[in-house]
Design a protein around this motif. Structure first.
Motif, PDB file in Angstrom:
ATOM      1  N   LEU A  60      54.175   1.583  61.436  1.00 51.13           N
ATOM      2  CA  LEU A  60      52.914   1.128  60.833  1.00 51.13           C
ATOM      3  C   LEU A  60      51.703   1.398  61.735  1.00 51.13           C
ATOM      4  O   LEU A  60      50.739   2.021  61.293  1.00 51.13           O
ATOM      5  CB  LEU A  60      52.991  -0.346  60.436  1.00 51.13           C
ATOM      6  CG  LEU A  60      51.756  -0.859  59.698  1.00 51.13           C
ATOM      7  CD1 LEU A  60      51.522  -0.097  58.409  1.00 51.13           C
ATOM      8  CD2 LEU A  60      51.898  -2.342  59.415  1.00 51.13           C
ATOM      9  N   PRO A  61      51.714   0.992  63.023  1.00 52.37           N
ATOM     10  CA  PRO A  61      50.536   1.298  63.843  1.00 52.37           C
ATOM     11  C   PRO A  61      50.349   2.789  64.101  1.00 52.37           C
ATOM     12  O   PRO A  61      49.222   3.286  64.092  1.00 52.37           O
ATOM     13  CB  PRO A  61      50.768   0.536  65.148  1.00 52.37           C
ATOM     14  CG  PRO A  61      52.149   0.030  65.120  1.00 52.37           C
ATOM     15  CD  PRO A  61      52.645   0.111  63.720  1.00 52.37           C
ATOM     16  N   PHE A  62      51.439   3.525  64.325  1.00 56.69           N
ATOM     17  CA  PHE A  62      51.317   4.961  64.559  1.00 56.69           C
ATOM     18  C   PHE A  62      50.774   5.658  63.309  1.00 56.69           C
ATOM     19  O   PHE A  62      49.913   6.527  63.393  1.00 56.69           O
ATOM     20  CB  PHE A  62      52.673   5.566  64.933  1.00 56.69           C
ATOM     21  CG  PHE A  62      53.067   5.420  66.374  1.00 56.69           C
ATOM     22  CD1 PHE A  62      52.777   4.284  67.094  1.00 56.69           C
ATOM     23  CD2 PHE A  62      53.762   6.431  67.015  1.00 56.69           C
ATOM     24  CE1 PHE A  62      53.161   4.148  68.418  1.00 56.69           C
ATOM     25  CE2 PHE A  62      54.148   6.317  68.335  1.00 56.69           C
ATOM     26  CZ  PHE A  62      53.843   5.167  69.039  1.00 56.69           C
ATOM     27  N   LEU A  63      51.307   5.279  62.143  1.00 58.21           N
ATOM     28  CA  LEU A  63      50.870   5.900  60.896  1.00 58.21           C
ATOM     29  C   LEU A  63      49.419   5.549  60.584  1.00 58.21           C
ATOM     30  O   LEU A  63      48.635   6.409  60.176  1.00 58.21           O
ATOM     31  CB  LEU A  63      51.786   5.477  59.753  1.00 58.21           C
ATOM     32  CG  LEU A  63      51.746   6.299  58.472  1.00 58.21           C
ATOM     33  CD1 LEU A  63      51.999   7.766  58.751  1.00 58.21           C
ATOM     34  CD2 LEU A  63      52.775   5.778  57.494  1.00 58.21           C
ATOM     35  N   THR A  64      49.040   4.301  60.827  1.00 62.31           N
ATOM     36  CA  THR A  64      47.651   3.882  60.585  1.00 62.31           C
ATOM     37  C   THR A  64      46.693   4.649  61.479  1.00 62.31           C
ATOM     38  O   THR A  64      45.685   5.195  61.024  1.00 62.31           O
ATOM     39  CB  THR A  64      47.497   2.366  60.813  1.00 62.31           C
ATOM     40  OG1 THR A  64      48.399   1.681  59.943  1.00 62.31           O
ATOM     41  CG2 THR A  64      46.077   1.910  60.551  1.00 62.31           C
ATOM     42  N   SER A  65      47.002   4.695  62.762  1.00 57.13           N
ATOM     43  CA  SER A  65      46.138   5.393  63.709  1.00 57.13           C
ATOM     44  C   SER A  65      46.064   6.885  63.396  1.00 57.13           C
ATOM     45  O   SER A  65      44.982   7.482  63.414  1.00 57.13           O
ATOM     46  CB  SER A  65      46.658   5.183  65.131  1.00 57.13           C
ATOM     47  OG  SER A  65      45.846   5.847  66.059  1.00 57.13           O
ATOM     48  N   SER A  66      47.212   7.493  63.094  1.00 52.95           N
ATOM     49  CA  SER A  66      47.200   8.930  62.807  1.00 52.95           C
ATOM     50  C   SER A  66      46.506   9.234  61.483  1.00 52.95           C
ATOM     51  O   SER A  66      45.867  10.274  61.338  1.00 52.95           O
ATOM     52  CB  SER A  66      48.618   9.508  62.818  1.00 52.95           C
ATOM     53  OG  SER A  66      49.384   8.997  61.767  1.00 52.95           O
ATOM     54  N   PHE A  67      46.590   8.317  60.522  1.00 51.64           N
ATOM     55  CA  PHE A  67      45.891   8.528  59.250  1.00 51.64           C
ATOM     56  C   PHE A  67      44.379   8.491  59.470  1.00 51.64           C
ATOM     57  O   PHE A  67      43.662   9.373  58.999  1.00 51.64           O
ATOM     58  CB  PHE A  67      46.306   7.485  58.204  1.00 51.64           C
ATOM     59  CG  PHE A  67      45.647   7.709  56.879  1.00 51.64           C
ATOM     60  CD1 PHE A  67      46.106   8.697  56.027  1.00 51.64           C
ATOM     61  CD2 PHE A  67      44.542   6.974  56.497  1.00 51.64           C
ATOM     62  CE1 PHE A  67      45.493   8.935  54.806  1.00 51.64           C
ATOM     63  CE2 PHE A  67      43.911   7.200  55.282  1.00 51.64           C
ATOM     64  CZ  PHE A  67      44.395   8.180  54.438  1.00 51.64           C
TER      65      PHE A  67
END
Length: 172
Positions: free
Chosen positions: A134-141
């Motif tokens: 969730l944090p990696f995907l949010t930041s990368s998005f």
């Protein structure tokens, strides 16, 4: 591999921007720290320079952030895999949106899964992959979207075409 002076200079500028921005804009994510600017740089570098230079840039930023005490070891799997896939997807599809998708998959999913053993071994954290996704995907998005916007401006002004044509002239 021969890299032109112009490409090498651009790579150094991306590393400088990514390292300096890490002091200003980051999001705490448990054992990890999320850096949307890193993801924007991954997408931009993947499109302009290709997958290998993008991975070198991501590694360099991660290394400098760790040496300066503002990063974590989790910067390496997420940043490098995302940068590599952003460049690879762009190379295959010739679409800046494909580059962003490569960043999102590379960092948000594959990088998050790769972070689990690193967090366990080096950081002593016993969290699962879902904790990082969730944090990696949010930041990368967020970063990938910023990278897309910047690339649209660059491509609209044809700055990349000028860079790519001149990069073949002078080699180191």
């Amino acid at each position: 591999m021969r890299i032109s002076v112009q490409k090498l200079t651009l790579m150094a500028m991306f590393v400088a921007i990514g390292t300096l921005a890490s002091h200003l804009l980051w999001i705490p994510a448990g054992a990890a720290k999320a850096f949307p600017v890193q993801h924007a740089i991954n997408v931009i570098a993947g499109v302009i320079l290709g997958p290998i230079p993008a991975v070198i840039i991501a590694f360099s930023i991660g290394l400098l952030r760790n040496l300066l005490g503002v990063g974590s070891l989790l910067a390496f799997p997420g940043g490098m895999i995302g940068a590599g896939l952003a460049g690879y997807f762009y190379k295959k599809r010739k679409s800046i949106f494909s580059a962003a998708i490569g960043e999102w998959i590379g960092t948000g999913i594959i990088g998050a899964i790769a972070a689990v053993p690193i967090a366990s071994i080096f950081l002593g954290t016993k969290t699962g992959a879902f904790f990082f996704i969730l944090p990696f995907l949010t930041s990368s998005f967020v970063g990938g979207f910023i990278g897309l916007l910047i690339l649209r401006i660059i491509l609209k002004n044809k700055a990349v075409v000028k860079l790519q044509s001149k990069s073949n002239e002078t080699s180191v």
